[in-house]
Design an enzyme around this catalytic site. Structure first.
Site, PDB file in Angstrom:
ATOM      1  N   TRP A 157      20.307 -13.390  15.141  1.00  0.00           N
ATOM      2  CA  TRP A 157      20.465 -11.999  15.560  1.00  0.00           C
ATOM      3  C   TRP A 157      19.118 -11.344  15.823  1.00  0.00           C
ATOM      4  CZ3 TRP A 157      22.855  -9.127  18.425  1.00  0.00           C
ATOM      5  CH2 TRP A 157      23.090  -7.762  18.248  1.00  0.00           C
ATOM      6  N   ARG A 208       8.749 -16.238  10.583  1.00  0.00           N
ATOM      7  CA  ARG A 208       8.157 -16.643   9.305  1.00  0.00           C
ATOM      8  C   ARG A 208       7.397 -17.966   9.424  1.00  0.00           C
ATOM      9  NH1 ARG A 208       9.244 -15.318   4.124  1.00  0.00           N
ATOM     10  NH2 ARG A 208      11.178 -14.235   4.682  1.00  0.00           N
ATOM     11  N   VAL A 212      22.260 -17.795   7.183  1.00  0.00           N
ATOM     12  CA  VAL A 212      22.788 -17.105   6.009  1.00  0.00           C
ATOM     13  C   VAL A 212      24.141 -16.474   6.307  1.00  0.00           C
ATOM     14  CG1 VAL A 212      22.397 -15.194   4.398  1.00  0.00           C
ATOM     15  CG2 VAL A 212      20.484 -16.662   5.107  1.00  0.00           C
ATOM     16  N   LYS A 232      32.638  -5.834   5.611  1.00  0.00           N
ATOM     17  CA  LYS A 232      33.375  -6.688   6.558  1.00  0.00           C
ATOM     18  C   LYS A 232      32.980  -8.153   6.394  1.00  0.00           C
ATOM     19  CE  LYS A 232      29.980  -7.690   9.563  1.00  0.00           C
ATOM     20  NZ  LYS A 232      29.649  -8.939  10.274  1.00  0.00           N
ATOM     21  N   GLU A 248      25.977 -13.568   4.867  1.00  0.00           N
ATOM     22  CA  GLU A 248      25.664 -12.443   3.981  1.00  0.00           C
ATOM     23  C   GLU A 248      26.757 -12.172   2.950  1.00  0.00           C
ATOM     24  OE1 GLU A 248      23.163 -10.597   3.301  1.00  0.00           O
ATOM     25  OE2 GLU A 248      21.937 -10.131   5.051  1.00  0.00           O
ATOM     26  N   LYS A 274      23.349  -6.900   7.116  1.00  0.00           N
ATOM     27  CA  LYS A 274      24.637  -6.342   6.696  1.00  0.00           C
ATOM     28  C   LYS A 274      24.951  -6.861   5.300  1.00  0.00           C
ATOM     29  CE  LYS A 274      26.261  -6.016  11.486  1.00  0.00           C
ATOM     30  NZ  LYS A 274      27.249  -6.455  12.491  1.00  0.00           N
ATOM     31  N   ALA A 310      25.678 -12.963  17.774  1.00  0.00           N
ATOM     32  CA  ALA A 310      24.372 -13.084  18.431  1.00  0.00           C
ATOM     33  C   ALA A 310      24.417 -13.861  19.735  1.00  0.00           C
ATOM     34  CB  ALA A 310      23.378 -13.727  17.462  1.00  0.00           C
ATOM     35  N   THR A 364      34.455 -10.310  13.118  1.00  0.00           N
ATOM     36  CA  THR A 364      33.956 -11.217  12.082  1.00  0.00           C
ATOM     37  C   THR A 364      35.078 -11.973  11.387  1.00  0.00           C
ATOM     38  OG1 THR A 364      32.210  -9.573  11.728  1.00  0.00           O
ATOM     39  CG2 THR A 364      32.357 -11.340  10.137  1.00  0.00           C
ATOM     40  N   SER A 381      31.822 -16.719  13.557  1.00  0.00           N
ATOM     41  CA  SER A 381      31.405 -15.924  12.405  1.00  0.00           C
ATOM     42  C   SER A 381      31.025 -16.834  11.242  1.00  0.00           C
ATOM     43  CB  SER A 381      32.543 -14.989  11.977  1.00  0.00           C
ATOM     44  OG  SER A 381      32.391 -14.573  10.633  1.00  0.00           O
ATOM     45  N   ARG A 382      29.804 -16.659  10.731  1.00  0.00           N
ATOM     46  CA  ARG A 382      29.354 -17.495   9.604  1.00  0.00           C
ATOM     47  C   ARG A 382      30.182 -17.246   8.348  1.00  0.00           C
ATOM     48  NH1 ARG A 382      23.146 -15.900  10.131  1.00  0.00           N
ATOM     49  NH2 ARG A 382      23.898 -14.577  11.785  1.00  0.00           N
TER      50      ARG A 382
END
Length: 341
Positions: free
Chosen positions: A14, A33, A278, A190, A280, A107, A139, A247, A253-254
């Site tokens: 994202w 990073r 990740v 969500k 979330e 989020k 994304a 989502t 959607s993860r």
């Protein structure tokens, strides 16, 4: 003409998508990073680790140096997961002399403090406006130019409009708002509900069950959001029902993917070890339940997701626990009172 200089801090899928969106028309830096990934992205103009197949604008500056990324920047977007948000923001703080607004793309709820990301920003950088960009924003779809929309929420309407102008394109509509609390609660909740919807799908329970989880998840989201000071209309908009539907229903959607695998019988450790991005909702389920309990708000679906994530019950046991709850009216009068007359 918007003359703001922009930095996106964090180059997951994202963060990279938002940087590509803004970087096509405004001076933008993307902080990565990993120095190796930053070097690769600079030369290939692609983030093959997190957003393969999307070409980055030639004008977008990619760097692993925060100092370089933040030089002369007025608006910074924080695309760092909630569990690492405060640490990276602490590194940003000494370099933030020109920054007027920090917009969270995360989020989640912070573990330990149960704070929203804008509250973390207020603690670490108290003189900087804190906001959020949220909505049904997968994304890869946004990055490939599929029509999509978001809401940009900041306490100051003029500042929200400035940020809106940065991200608004022919294929990505940006709306403004001032309900930072409601938008952040919606975004964090969500993700937890998407795990529940994924579990339902993984168990093979069908469309009715998923629809119930989405709808009752919206009720939980609204109860907590209104109690904490959010506006009830927020939860019927892009940040609420829009993001919840996307989502909970999308295979991209993860969080739903994690839930689906849990429903199929995989352990959380197996699932997480096989992901390089990740989800979330896994990290936020516990803090979200803690936040709700402190506010005196019932969130039975979130509580069962937390119990599954923590290994206190199985997906099937959680479902039976939800179905055995006492009967009640569908709508809370307190939530309805938040509607404009």
């Amino acid at each position: 003409m918007n003359s703001d200089r922009v930095a996106v801090v964090g180059a997951g899928s994202w963060g990279t998508a938002v940087a590509a969106l803004i970087g096509a028309t405004h001076p933008t830096s993307l902080w990565v990073r990993s120095p190796d990934l930053a070097t690769s992205m600079s030369s290939t103009r692609e983030n093959d680790k997190y957003l393969a197949g999307v070409r980055l604008p030639d004008e977008l500056r990619v760097t692993s140096s925060l100092e370089e990324a933040l030089e002369g920047v007025n608006v910074a977007f924080m695309a760092v997961p909630s569990h690492g948000f405060r640490t990276v923001l602490g590194d940003v703080a000494p370099l933030a002399s020109d920054i007027e607004a920090i917009v969270s793309l995360a989020k989640g709820i912070e573990i330990g403090s149960n704070l929203r990301m804008s509250q973390v920003i207020a603690e670490v950088l108290p003189g900087v406006a804190a906001g959020v960009l949220t909505g049904p924003n997968l994304a890869s779809e946004v990055a490939h130019g599929h029509p999509a929309a978001c809401v940009v929420a900041l306490p100051d309407e003029d500042l929200a409009c400035r940020v809106q102008n940065l991200v608004h394109t022919k294929t990505f509509r940006a709306y403004t708002g001032t309900d930072v609390v409601g938008c952040e609660i919606a975004g964090a909740t969500k993700n937890v509900m998407a795990i529940a919807a994924g579990i339902s799908d993984g168990l093979g329970l069908g469309d009715n069950t998923r629809a119930v989880l989405i709808t009752r998840g919206l009720a939980e989201l609204g109860r907590l959001g209104v109690t904490l000071g959010g506006k009830v209309l927020t939860f019927g908009g892009l940040a609420g029902v829009g993001d919840l539907v996307a989502t909970c229903a999308s295979p991209k959607s993860r969080n739903r993917t994690v839930g689906f695998a849990l429903g199929e019988g995989q352990s959380l450790e197996e699932i997480i070890s096989g992901m390089h991005m990740v989800a979330e909702g896994v990290k936020s389920a516990g803090p979200l339940v803690g936040l709700a309990r402190a506010a005196g708000v019932e969130m039975p679906i979130a509580e069962q997701v937390d119990a599954i994530v923590e290994g206190r019950c199985s997906p099937a046991e959680a479902l039976m626990s939800l179905m055995s709850r006492p009967s009640r009216p569908e709508w809370d009068e307190a939530l309805l009172r938040g509607l404009p007359s």
